[in-house]
Design an enzyme around this catalytic site. Structure first.
Site, mmCIF file in Angstrom:
data_model
loop_
_atom_site.group_PDB
_atom_site.id
_atom_site.type_symbol
_atom_site.label_atom_id
_atom_site.label_comp_id
_atom_site.label_asym_id
_atom_site.label_seq_id
_atom_site.Cartn_x
_atom_site.Cartn_y
_atom_site.Cartn_z
ATOM 1 N N SER A 70 9.347 -9.998 -13.478
ATOM 2 C CA SER A 70 9.972 -9.203 -12.414
ATOM 3 C C SER A 70 10.216 -7.757 -12.859
ATOM 4 C CB SER A 70 11.277 -9.864 -11.970
ATOM 5 O OG SER A 70 12.140 -10.002 -13.086
ATOM 6 N N GLY A 71 9.241 -7.172 -13.568
ATOM 7 C CA GLY A 71 9.282 -5.740 -13.857
ATOM 8 C C GLY A 71 8.517 -4.979 -12.781
ATOM 9 N N ALA A 103 5.397 -4.131 -12.439
ATOM 10 C CA ALA A 103 4.112 -4.681 -11.989
ATOM 11 C C ALA A 103 4.334 -5.888 -11.083
ATOM 12 C CB ALA A 103 3.263 -5.066 -13.204
ATOM 13 N N ALA A 130 13.078 2.012 -19.157
ATOM 14 C CA ALA A 130 12.227 3.209 -19.243
ATOM 15 C C ALA A 130 13.081 4.447 -19.009
ATOM 16 C CB ALA A 130 11.098 3.124 -18.220
ATOM 17 N N GLY A 185 9.942 8.720 -17.657
ATOM 18 C CA GLY A 185 9.550 8.776 -16.252
ATOM 19 C C GLY A 185 8.134 8.298 -15.986
ATOM 20 N N GLU A 231 6.208 15.759 -21.620
ATOM 21 C CA GLU A 231 6.203 14.879 -22.790
ATOM 22 C C GLU A 231 4.951 15.139 -23.606
ATOM 23 O OE1 GLU A 231 8.935 11.145 -21.269
ATOM 24 O OE2 GLU A 231 6.792 10.916 -21.071
ATOM 25 N N HIS A 282 7.006 4.364 -31.142
ATOM 26 C CA HIS A 282 7.668 5.558 -30.606
ATOM 27 C C HIS A 282 8.316 6.280 -31.780
ATOM 28 C CE1 HIS A 282 10.067 8.219 -28.168
ATOM 29 N NE2 HIS A 282 9.486 7.750 -27.075
ATOM 30 N N ARG A 337 2.145 10.914 -29.589
ATOM 31 C CA ARG A 337 3.090 10.075 -30.340
ATOM 32 C C ARG A 337 2.597 9.560 -31.679
ATOM 33 N NH1 ARG A 337 5.471 6.453 -25.582
ATOM 34 N NH2 ARG A 337 6.409 8.296 -24.685
ATOM 35 N N HIS A 381 6.833 0.154 -29.791
ATOM 36 C CA HIS A 381 7.238 0.549 -28.443
ATOM 37 C C HIS A 381 6.351 -0.025 -27.343
ATOM 38 C CE1 HIS A 381 9.074 3.128 -25.448
ATOM 39 N NE2 HIS A 381 7.926 3.719 -25.169
ATOM 40 N N GLU A 413 2.016 -4.030 -18.615
ATOM 41 C CA GLU A 413 1.797 -3.945 -20.073
ATOM 42 C C GLU A 413 1.032 -5.153 -20.618
ATOM 43 O OE1 GLU A 413 5.250 -2.414 -22.072
ATOM 44 O OE2 GLU A 413 4.418 -2.849 -24.045
ATOM 45 N N ARG A 420 -1.822 5.303 -25.771
ATOM 46 C CA ARG A 420 -1.335 5.599 -24.410
ATOM 47 C C ARG A 420 -0.658 6.962 -24.357
ATOM 48 N NH1 ARG A 420 3.810 4.872 -21.764
ATOM 49 N NH2 ARG A 420 4.621 4.086 -23.721
ATOM 50 N N LEU A 423 4.200 3.109 -16.614
ATOM 51 C CA LEU A 423 4.783 2.731 -15.318
ATOM 52 C C LEU A 423 3.755 3.009 -14.219
ATOM 53 C CD1 LEU A 423 8.402 4.126 -15.756
ATOM 54 C CD2 LEU A 423 7.769 1.718 -15.526
HETATM 55 P P1 FAD Z 1 8.227 -5.510 -17.776
HETATM 56 O O1 FAD Z 1 8.915 -4.449 -17.043
HETATM 57 O O2 FAD Z 1 8.547 -5.672 -19.209
HETATM 58 O O3 FAD Z 1 8.539 -6.895 -17.041
HETATM 59 C C1 FAD Z 1 8.152 -8.118 -17.630
HETATM 60 C C2 FAD Z 1 8.842 -9.237 -16.885
HETATM 61 O O4 FAD Z 1 8.283 -10.488 -17.265
HETATM 62 C C3 FAD Z 1 10.332 -9.346 -17.168
HETATM 63 O O5 FAD Z 1 10.971 -9.652 -15.967
HETATM 64 C C4 FAD Z 1 10.423 -10.535 -18.123
HETATM 65 O O6 FAD Z 1 11.655 -11.203 -18.132
HETATM 66 C C5 FAD Z 1 9.326 -11.403 -17.553
HETATM 67 N N1 FAD Z 1 8.777 -12.395 -18.469
HETATM 68 C C6 FAD Z 1 8.203 -12.190 -19.678
HETATM 69 N N2 FAD Z 1 7.770 -13.360 -20.190
HETATM 70 C C7 FAD Z 1 8.080 -14.321 -19.280
HETATM 71 C C8 FAD Z 1 7.906 -15.724 -19.235
HETATM 72 N N3 FAD Z 1 7.328 -16.413 -20.233
HETATM 73 N N4 FAD Z 1 8.333 -16.400 -18.148
HETATM 74 C C9 FAD Z 1 8.952 -15.737 -17.115
HETATM 75 N N5 FAD Z 1 9.151 -14.402 -17.123
HETATM 76 C C10 FAD Z 1 8.718 -13.714 -18.192
HETATM 77 N N6 FAD Z 1 6.756 3.793 -19.692
HETATM 78 C C11 FAD Z 1 6.596 4.876 -18.918
HETATM 79 O O7 FAD Z 1 5.579 5.025 -18.240
HETATM 80 N N7 FAD Z 1 7.570 5.825 -18.873
HETATM 81 C C12 FAD Z 1 8.713 5.727 -19.592
HETATM 82 O O8 FAD Z 1 9.577 6.580 -19.504
HETATM 83 C C13 FAD Z 1 8.897 4.602 -20.426
HETATM 84 N N8 FAD Z 1 10.008 4.465 -21.177
HETATM 85 C C14 FAD Z 1 10.200 3.319 -21.880
HETATM 86 C C15 FAD Z 1 11.390 3.131 -22.572
HETATM 87 C C16 FAD Z 1 11.646 1.948 -23.228
HETATM 88 C C17 FAD Z 1 12.939 1.749 -23.970
HETATM 89 C C18 FAD Z 1 10.675 0.920 -23.217
HETATM 90 C C19 FAD Z 1 10.931 -0.378 -23.924
HETATM 91 C C20 FAD Z 1 9.471 1.112 -22.558
HETATM 92 C C21 FAD Z 1 9.228 2.301 -21.889
HETATM 93 N N9 FAD Z 1 8.038 2.514 -21.192
HETATM 94 C C22 FAD Z 1 7.882 3.630 -20.428
HETATM 95 C C23 FAD Z 1 7.047 1.446 -21.084
HETATM 96 C C24 FAD Z 1 7.223 0.745 -19.722
HETATM 97 O O9 FAD Z 1 8.597 0.609 -19.464
HETATM 98 C C25 FAD Z 1 6.581 -0.612 -19.694
HETATM 99 O O10 FAD Z 1 5.287 -0.571 -20.194
HETATM 100 C C26 FAD Z 1 6.521 -1.117 -18.250
HETATM 101 O O11 FAD Z 1 7.799 -1.060 -17.702
HETATM 102 C C27 FAD Z 1 5.998 -2.519 -18.226
HETATM 103 O O12 FAD Z 1 6.196 -3.047 -16.943
HETATM 104 P P2 FAD Z 1 5.747 -4.523 -16.654
HETATM 105 O O13 FAD Z 1 6.082 -4.818 -15.246
HETATM 106 O O14 FAD Z 1 4.376 -4.721 -17.117
HETATM 107 O O15 FAD Z 1 6.664 -5.411 -17.641
HETATM 108 C C1 SIN Z 2 10.127 8.055 -23.462
HETATM 109 O O1 SIN Z 2 10.950 8.320 -22.601
HETATM 110 O O2 SIN Z 2 9.982 8.675 -24.519
HETATM 111 C C2 SIN Z 2 9.228 6.892 -23.241
HETATM 112 C C3 SIN Z 2 8.109 7.309 -22.406
HETATM 113 C C4 SIN Z 2 6.995 6.323 -22.495
HETATM 114 O O3 SIN Z 2 7.048 5.370 -23.258
HETATM 115 O O4 SIN Z 2 6.013 6.531 -21.783
#
Ligand code: FAD
Ligand code: SIN
Length: 528
Positions: A12-13, A15, A45, A48, A112, A240, A286, A347, A371, A382, A388
């Site tokens: 529930s992120g 994607a 995140a 941005g 950035e 990171h 990075r 990261h 991701e 990346r 995002l």
């Molecule tokens: P996620 O948002 O990680 O969601 C994954 C979901 O899957 C979660 O709900 C989790 O609980 C669920 N899940 C996982 N395994 C299971 C399972 N086995 N069963 C059920 N549920 C499960 N990217 C940017 O572009 N800009 C930024 O500014 C940025 N800042 C960041 C800062 C931080 C601190 C971090 C950690 C990352 C950052 N990133 C940033 C990277 C970005 O946040 C992620 O790559 C992106 O949010 C991934 O989205 P997603 O939907 O793929 O996964």
């Molecule tokens: C950050 O805010 O530095 C993270 C940005 C990213 O991972 O894309």
């Protein structure tokens, strides 16, 4: 027990939620998520979303910046898609109520590393939380969407569970849903689905030091690998450069946007060292900044370097980075008057489950976005704030194909119930936490920012021992989330190490002292 949905979404992120919203008018949608619904990398995140929103910027520049960061391994078509579809997804988020920082009606665009123009759309320094909030509020009001919290996906259901021998070379494997562990009832359930989206995010927790929250255990990649999907480019782990150096901070990120705002990296003597490494200094990509910090720490035998904002206007710093200022204050650092101690931390994983430009994996009915996926956008490294964007754009593209697939598919009626054999083996539970810690430490020590053949071989041998011990335990024991996550982390470690061992060059995020230069003959994806 079994449930059935037209569309099963695992995660529930950004994607998973965006996909769910796109398909919800075309059938029933079940989103399963292993903790509370907002707990995800997305929610943390900071910086941005990179997108061309300024008339003086251009798609060509964003494409070029992404390709340069990717060090020759990006797929140009995939990059073109995220860049050209970016402004639309940003506007869609705004239509859902996402409040991005703006002045006089104009978006405030941050900067950035690796970007040639200001193009980071953000909500102060809590962009992910705002995106997650906006998406969840839409999801919560759609009658076709059911969100099941504290439900852990264990295995994807394929022909393997119907008794067929499935191999990675078959091109007629199908996904029929997933076996999931309901952590409230402690029962394994079957969820039958016409299509399944993997949106499980990253795997930062395979390292001892990471910016990722606890959910990032690589479950989706490991499940897909076991189901015999194609996985690629696992050696490209992004570190990171700047996580807060404090024993209680658990890898709290100090956003790259802080450097984009003018912060300077200094060593303990106060020397601004980045100019020794790259003409772009603090705003080099990075991998370069992380390696420069690693080099300083090793050469000088110190524990951390410092990020200096003390020359910037304090009110402006607090307004731009309220969350970072508050978190640092909790650890006793006033970021407007003191330098912030920082170290690199794992990261982001550029590799993952291979998809085409529409989020389709090598298994029919199984899609991947975010991701967990390897779409070709990031190549060997990346570009900041492209993830995002990639998650949102590819989730939307996958949704269009999933709708068409689901309209022709059916639920598979003959999927057996989960086999519960195995005992509860409490004496050995400590093995799980010990093995996890050992794995995380060996990955940090031997498969980190700078690698070598010797270190990788050592990591491989130790991971194999952990694998054998954990598999043996798994065969004899009732399933639990910690045990499943440990197995998944071991699989991720194996994939990262094996891919790293196979790449006899340094490229992007993979740097090895044995082959310190890129080699044209090695310019390829590492597909497993
Ligand atoms: P996620 O948002 O990680 O969601 C994954 C979901 O899957 C979660 O709900 C989790 O609980 C669920 N899940 C996982 N395994 C299971 C399972 N086995 N069963 C059920 N549920 C499960 N990217 C940017 O572009 N800009 C930024 O500014 C940025 N800042 C960041 C800062 C931080 C601190 C971090 C950690 C990352 C950052 N990133 C940033 C990277 C970005 O946040 C992620 O790559 C992106 O949010 C991934 O989205 P997603 O939907 O793929 O996964
Ligand atoms: C950050 O805010 O530095 C993270 C940005 C990213 O991972 O894309």
């Amino acid at each position: 027990m079994s449930r059935r949905f037209d569309f099963l979404v695992i995660g529930s992120g950004s994607a998973g939620l965006n996909f769910a919203l796109q398909v919800a008018d075309h059938g029933t949608v079940g989103i399963i998520t292993k903790k509370d619904r907002a707990e995800s990398n997305t929610n943390y995140a900071q910086g941005g979303i990179a997108s061309v929103m300024d008339a003086a910027d251009s798609y060509e520049k964003h494409i070029e910046d992404t390709l340069v960061a990717g060090a020759g391994l990006c797929k140009r078509e995939a990059v073109e898609l995220i860049v050209t579809e970016g402004p639309t997804v940003v506007r869609e988020l705004m239509d859902m109520g996402a409040a991005f920082t703006a002045h006089a009606g104009r978006l405030d665009l941050g900067r950035e590393g690796g970007h040639s123009h200001n193009r980071i759309v953000h909500a102060a320094d809590m962009t992910g939380r705002e995106i997650e909030r906006a998406l969840l509020s839409r999801v919560g009001s759609h009658p076709n969407i059911t969100v099941l919290e504290h439900v852990f996906a264990m295995e994807l259901i394929t022909e393997h569970h119907l008794g067929k021998h499935v191999t990675r070379y078959d091109d007629d494997t199908h996904c029929f849903g997933a076996y999931v562990l309901n952590t409230i009832s402690n029962r394994v359930e079957r969820i039958l689905a016409k299509t399944t989206l993997l949106a499980t995010g990253g795997a930062g927790r395979v390292y001892a030091h990471t910016t990722n929250p606890e959910i990032a255990t690589g479950d989706g990649i490991a499940m897909a690998f076991r189901a015999k999907a194609r996985v690629a480019n696992m050696e490209f782990i992004q570190f990171h450069p700047t996580s807060l150096y404090h024993p209680g901070a658990d890898g709290f990120l100090i956003s790259e946007a802080v450097r984009g705002h003018g912060a300077i990296l200094r060593n303990a003597d106060g020397v601004a060292f980045m100019e020794q490494y790259d003409t772009r200094k603090e705003l080099a990509p990075r991998d370069i900044v992380a390696r420069a910090i690693d080099d300083q720490l090793k050469k000088r035998g110190e524990e951390c370097v410092y990020l200096d904002l003390t020359h910037l206007d304090p009110a402006d710093v607090r307004a731009h980075f309220p969350n970072i200022a508050a978190q640092c204050a909790e650890y006793g650092v006033d970021i407007t008057t003191e330098r912030i101690p920082v170290v690199p931390a794992a990261h982001y994983i550029c590799g993952g489950v291979v998809t085409d430009l529409d989020g389709r994996t090598s298994i029919h009915g199984l899609f991947a976005a975010g991701e967990v996926a390897c779409t070709g956008v990031h190549g060997a490294n990346r570009l900041a704030s492209n993830s995002l964007l990639e998650a949102l754009v590819f989730a939307k593209r996958a949704a269009a194909k999933a709708i068409a697939y689901a309209s022709r598919a059916h639920w598979h009626e003959h999927v057996p119930e989960w086999d519960y054999s195995g005992t509860i083996n409490t004496e050995e539970w400590v093995l799980i936490s010990h093995n996890k810690r050992e794995l995380q430490q060996l990955m940090w020590n031997y498969v980190g920012i700078v690698r070598s053949d010797l270190r990788l071989e050592r990591a491989f041998r130790r991971t194999r021992l952990l694998y054998e011990e954990t598999e043996n335990f798994y065969q004899r024991t009732r399933v639990s989330v910690p045990l499943c996550q440990l197995r998944n982390l071991i699989t991720i470690a194996y994939l990262v190490i094996r891919s790293a061992m196979g790449r006899k060059e340094s490229r992007g995020l993979h740097y090895t002292t044995d082959y310190p230069q890129p080699d044209e003959r090695e310019k390829r994806d590492s597909v497993i």
